[in-house]
Motif scaffolding. Structure first.
Motif, PDB file in Angstrom:
ATOM      1  N   ALA A   1       0.519  -1.219   0.124  1.00  0.00           N
ATOM      2  CA  ALA A   1      -0.109  -0.049   0.096  1.00  0.00           C
ATOM      3  C   ALA A   1       0.911   1.122   0.133  1.00  0.00           C
ATOM      4  N   LYS A   2       1.894   1.220   0.666  1.00  0.00           N
ATOM      5  CA  LYS A   2       2.737   2.347   0.946  1.00  0.00           C
ATOM      6  C   LYS A   2       3.517   2.773  -0.602  1.00  0.00           C
ATOM      7  N   ALA A   3       3.602   1.438  -1.269  1.00  0.00           N
ATOM      8  CA  ALA A   3       4.522   1.631  -2.463  1.00  0.00           C
ATOM      9  C   ALA A   3       3.830   2.365  -3.620  1.00  0.00           C
ATOM     10  N   TYR A   4       2.535   2.162  -3.634  1.00  0.00           N
ATOM     11  CA  TYR A   4       1.387   2.606  -4.398  1.00  0.00           C
ATOM     12  C   TYR A   4       0.560   3.988  -4.059  1.00  0.00           C
ATOM     13  N   ASN A   5       1.245   4.444  -2.906  1.00  0.00           N
ATOM     14  CA  ASN A   5       0.509   5.819  -2.098  1.00  0.00           C
ATOM     15  C   ASN A   5      -1.022   5.510  -2.108  1.00  0.00           C
ATOM     16  N   ALA A   6      -1.215   4.332  -1.387  1.00  0.00           N
ATOM     17  CA  ALA A   6      -2.806   4.143  -1.222  1.00  0.00           C
ATOM     18  C   ALA A   6      -3.452   4.643  -0.146  1.00  0.00           C
ATOM     19  N   VAL A   7      -4.355   5.215  -0.171  1.00  0.00           N
ATOM     20  CA  VAL A   7      -5.284   6.030   1.031  1.00  0.00           C
ATOM     21  C   VAL A   7      -5.940   4.877   1.848  1.00  0.00           C
ATOM     22  N   ILE A   8      -6.403   3.793   1.028  1.00  0.00           N
ATOM     23  CA  ILE A   8      -7.016   2.736   1.623  1.00  0.00           C
ATOM     24  C   ILE A   8      -6.795   1.497   0.958  1.00  0.00           C
ATOM     25  N   ALA A   9      -6.592   0.158   1.420  1.00  0.00           N
ATOM     26  CA  ALA A   9      -6.234  -0.879   0.919  1.00  0.00           C
ATOM     27  C   ALA A   9      -6.714  -2.234   1.632  1.00  0.00           C
ATOM     28  N   ILE A  10      -7.018  -3.244   0.951  1.00  0.00           N
ATOM     29  CA  ILE A  10      -7.317  -4.306   1.475  1.00  0.00           C
ATOM     30  C   ILE A  10      -6.664  -5.450   0.693  1.00  0.00           C
ATOM     31  N   ASN A  11      -6.573  -6.555   1.324  1.00  0.00           N
ATOM     32  CA  ASN A  11      -6.000  -7.701   0.700  1.00  0.00           C
ATOM     33  C   ASN A  11      -6.856  -8.423  -0.669  1.00  0.00           C
ATOM     34  N   GLY A  12      -6.086  -8.908  -1.390  1.00  0.00           N
ATOM     35  CA  GLY A  12      -6.856  -9.208  -2.622  1.00  0.00           C
ATOM     36  C   GLY A  12      -7.171 -10.828  -2.785  1.00  0.00           C
ATOM     37  N   ASP A  13      -6.914 -11.740  -3.826  1.00  0.00           N
ATOM     38  CA  ASP A  13      -7.182 -13.100  -3.652  1.00  0.00           C
ATOM     39  C   ASP A  13      -5.937 -13.871  -3.583  1.00  0.00           C
ATOM     40  N   SER A  14      -4.923 -13.435  -3.161  1.00  0.00           N
ATOM     41  CA  SER A  14      -3.743 -14.055  -2.912  1.00  0.00           C
ATOM     42  C   SER A  14      -3.403 -15.200  -3.966  1.00  0.00           C
ATOM     43  N   TYR A  15      -3.229 -14.786  -5.174  1.00  0.00           N
ATOM     44  CA  TYR A  15      -3.237 -15.782  -6.443  1.00  0.00           C
ATOM     45  C   TYR A  15      -1.951 -16.471  -6.316  1.00  0.00           C
ATOM     46  N   LEU A  16      -0.796 -16.014  -5.510  1.00  0.00           N
ATOM     47  CA  LEU A  16       0.529 -16.838  -5.575  1.00  0.00           C
ATOM     48  C   LEU A  16       0.115 -18.129  -4.620  1.00  0.00           C
ATOM     49  N   TYR A  17      -0.826 -18.222  -3.851  1.00  0.00           N
ATOM     50  CA  TYR A  17      -1.004 -19.094  -3.163  1.00  0.00           C
ATOM     51  C   TYR A  17      -1.813 -20.510  -3.796  1.00  0.00           C
TER      52      TYR A  17
END
Length: 200
Positions: free
Chosen positions: A14-30
């Motif tokens: 989130a910090k790397a993309y200057n996000a104001v708000i973020a949630i986890n996604g679908d964790s596709y690498l798992y």
């Protein structure tokens, strides 16, 4: 970056993309299967016939594929200019109707657990929901309870994302929810809203 094989804490991404708000996604690498698109970039073509899909088109509108078949997936992919595609689910709300979540769906639908969901309320209007769970002060919710809650918020479409230890909300750089594992789990992706305004 989209397509990278490494994982990181949601707050770091989130910090790397200057996000104001973020949630986890679908964790596709798992997982090794599931059609995945990020920022218009196709990352994985192998579709899953067991997990529902969420497609976000270039206008920001949500489209879902529930109970996927090869024909349904092909039709949905052809019908939309895809900006993002997630594979996890289940679909919680479609066409403003709360959906039945089957007990056979993956990710322990009947268990009260931490959960993460995203919904669309209207054109360019969205809701992000993270439910704490596996804690003394919050047991969590079932998929059915989450679907009913997303419906009560007025979602036209709502979709369940990775939950459990992955369930994380970051607001202005800080983890906003109570994490079930006491610390952030490394994750492959987030869903975020960013700003071009830098903080002083």
């Amino acid at each position: 970056d989209p397509g990278a094989s490494s994982k990181a804490k949601p707050s770091v991404i989130a910090k790397a993309y200057n996000a104001v708000i973020a949630i986890n996604g679908d964790s596709y690498l798992y997982r090794g299967s599931g059609y995945i698109v990020r920022q218009g970039q196709l990352l994985r073509k192998s579709a899953s016939l067991t997990l529902d899909m969420l497609i976000i088109d270039t206008a920001g509108d949500f489209h879902v594929v529930r109970k996927p078949t090869k024909a349904k997936i092909t039709e949905a992919l052809k019908a939309n200019e895809i900006a993002q595609c997630f594979t996890f689910g289940p679909v919680l709300v479609d066409n403003s109707e709360v959906q039945t979540v089957y007990n056979t769906y993956g990710f322990a639908p009947q268990d009260r657990s931490p959960r993460t969901a995203i919904g669309q309320l209207g054109p360019l209007r969205y809701v992000l929901v993270v439910v704490d769970g596996r804690l003394e002060q919050s047991r969590g919710v079932t998929h059915k309870q989450l679907a009913e809650f997303m419906g009560s918020l007025g979602c036209t479409v709502a979709y369940n994302l990775d939950g459990g230890g992955s369930s994380t909300m970051v607001f202005h750089g800080q983890v906003y929810n109570s994490l079930s594992e006491g610390e952030e789990r490394d994750n492959s992706d987030i869903i975020y809203f960013s700003t071009g305004v830098t903080e002083p």
